[in-house]
Scaffold this motif. Structure first.
Motif, PDB file in Angstrom:
ATOM      1  N   PHE A  29       0.569  56.267  82.424  1.00  0.00           N
ATOM      2  CA  PHE A  29       0.251  57.368  83.491  1.00  0.00           C
ATOM      3  C   PHE A  29       0.778  58.779  82.803  1.00  0.00           C
ATOM      4  O   PHE A  29       1.515  58.788  82.100  1.00  0.00           O
ATOM      5  N   SER A  30      -0.104  59.927  83.299  1.00  0.00           N
ATOM      6  CA  SER A  30       0.470  61.300  82.563  1.00  0.00           C
ATOM      7  C   SER A  30       1.791  61.552  82.993  1.00  0.00           C
ATOM      8  O   SER A  30       2.497  62.308  82.343  1.00  0.00           O
ATOM      9  N   VAL A  31       2.237  61.048  84.261  1.00  0.00           N
ATOM     10  CA  VAL A  31       3.362  61.386  84.779  1.00  0.00           C
ATOM     11  C   VAL A  31       4.302  60.162  84.576  1.00  0.00           C
ATOM     12  O   VAL A  31       4.250  59.155  84.952  1.00  0.00           O
ATOM     13  N   ASN A  32       5.318  60.224  83.502  1.00  0.00           N
ATOM     14  CA  ASN A  32       6.194  59.065  83.284  1.00  0.00           C
ATOM     15  C   ASN A  32       7.334  59.554  82.594  1.00  0.00           C
ATOM     16  O   ASN A  32       7.500  60.701  82.236  1.00  0.00           O
ATOM     17  N   THR A  33       8.418  58.832  82.385  1.00  0.00           N
ATOM     18  CA  THR A  33       9.495  59.020  81.748  1.00  0.00           C
ATOM     19  C   THR A  33       9.887  57.781  80.796  1.00  0.00           C
ATOM     20  O   THR A  33      10.114  56.741  81.208  1.00  0.00           O
ATOM     21  N   MET A  34      10.205  58.308  79.618  1.00  0.00           N
ATOM     22  CA  MET A  34      10.728  57.196  78.765  1.00  0.00           C
ATOM     23  C   MET A  34      12.206  57.279  78.355  1.00  0.00           C
ATOM     24  O   MET A  34      12.639  58.339  78.018  1.00  0.00           O
ATOM     25  N   ALA A  35      13.252  56.178  78.541  1.00  0.00           N
ATOM     26  CA  ALA A  35      14.521  56.784  78.193  1.00  0.00           C
ATOM     27  C   ALA A  35      15.090  55.411  77.490  1.00  0.00           C
ATOM     28  O   ALA A  35      14.503  54.344  77.323  1.00  0.00           O
ATOM     29  N   TRP A  36      16.288  55.589  77.086  1.00  0.00           N
ATOM     30  CA  TRP A  36      17.060  54.665  76.422  1.00  0.00           C
ATOM     31  C   TRP A  36      18.471  54.453  77.223  1.00  0.00           C
ATOM     32  O   TRP A  36      18.897  55.660  77.793  1.00  0.00           O
ATOM     33  N   TYR A  37      18.833  53.249  77.490  1.00  0.00           N
ATOM     34  CA  TYR A  37      20.107  52.824  78.241  1.00  0.00           C
ATOM     35  C   TYR A  37      20.759  51.858  77.319  1.00  0.00           C
ATOM     36  O   TYR A  37      20.153  51.527  76.197  1.00  0.00           O
ATOM     37  N   ARG A  38      22.012  51.823  77.615  1.00  0.00           N
ATOM     38  CA  ARG A  38      22.759  50.705  76.781  1.00  0.00           C
ATOM     39  C   ARG A  38      23.736  50.024  77.631  1.00  0.00           C
ATOM     40  O   ARG A  38      24.152  50.529  78.711  1.00  0.00           O
ATOM     41  N   GLN A  39      24.224  48.737  77.116  1.00  0.00           N
ATOM     42  CA  GLN A  39      25.092  48.175  77.840  1.00  0.00           C
ATOM     43  C   GLN A  39      26.026  47.387  76.886  1.00  0.00           C
ATOM     44  O   GLN A  39      25.513  46.614  75.839  1.00  0.00           O
ATOM     45  N   SER A  53       7.691  63.113  80.859  1.00  0.00           N
ATOM     46  CA  SER A  53       6.378  63.839  80.468  1.00  0.00           C
ATOM     47  C   SER A  53       6.384  65.131  80.734  1.00  0.00           C
ATOM     48  O   SER A  53       5.670  66.066  79.901  1.00  0.00           O
ATOM     49  N   ILE A  54       7.027  65.426  81.738  1.00  0.00           N
ATOM     50  CA  ILE A  54       7.051  66.867  82.347  1.00  0.00           C
ATOM     51  C   ILE A  54       8.578  67.239  82.576  1.00  0.00           C
ATOM     52  O   ILE A  54       9.450  66.770  83.511  1.00  0.00           O
ATOM     53  N   GLY A  55       8.933  68.154  81.661  1.00  0.00           N
ATOM     54  CA  GLY A  55      10.403  68.666  81.959  1.00  0.00           C
ATOM     55  C   GLY A  55      11.070  68.654  80.327  1.00  0.00           C
ATOM     56  O   GLY A  55      10.357  68.288  79.339  1.00  0.00           O
ATOM     57  N   THR A  56      12.283  68.694  80.429  1.00  0.00           N
ATOM     58  CA  THR A  56      13.051  68.489  79.322  1.00  0.00           C
ATOM     59  C   THR A  56      13.862  67.171  78.888  1.00  0.00           C
ATOM     60  O   THR A  56      14.302  66.461  80.160  1.00  0.00           O
ATOM     61  N   ALA A  57      14.433  66.829  77.913  1.00  0.00           N
ATOM     62  CA  ALA A  57      15.094  65.899  77.741  1.00  0.00           C
ATOM     63  C   ALA A  57      16.437  65.770  78.256  1.00  0.00           C
ATOM     64  O   ALA A  57      16.990  66.942  78.482  1.00  0.00           O
TER      65      ALA A  57
END
Length: 124
Positions: A29-39, A53-57
């Motif tokens: 969808f047009s509103v989404n966030t992709m991210a990286w996590y670590r463990q 998708s909207i805003g800054t990293a």
């Protein structure tokens, strides 16, 4: 059905660089966030960087100035470029997608999806 497939990582020397890639399939969808996590072993999973998708990293303080997150919207891919790697960066890195089909009272309602994880080991 949304799926995330990660690639990249492996064994890197201290001070070196590597790149992680995560490709999403399915409806995004047009509103989404992709991210990286670590463990890391014995530690909780933590956010490394996220790209809405909207805003800054946004970056964890520990990786600011060393890691860069970027997105290719046409390919539904998120990249994590990791430079100046240190042994404390050793962890399993996970890609996450927050996929938001609707808004409620101005707040996105999202479903979360995770990749399978990819190991990054930084040798000293």
């Amino acid at each position: 059905q949304v799926q995330l497939v990660e690639s990249g990582g492996g064994l890197v020397q201290t001070g070196g660089s590597t790149r992680l890639s995560c490709a999403a399939s399915g409806r995004i969808f047009s509103v989404n966030t992709m991210a990286w996590y670590r463990q890391a072993p014995g530690k909780e999973r933590e956010l490394v960087a996220e790209s809405p998708s909207i805003g800054t990293a946004n970056y964890a303080d520990s990786v600011k100035g060393r890691f860069t997150i970027s997105r290719d919207y046409a390919k539904k891919t998120v990249i994590l470029q990791m430079n100046s790697l240190q042994p404390e960066d050793t962890a399993v890195y996970y890609c996450k997608l927050a996929n938001c089909p609707r808004m409620r009272d101005g707040i996105p309602e999202c479903n979360s999806y995770w990749g399978q994880g990819t190991q990054v080991t930084v040798s000293s």
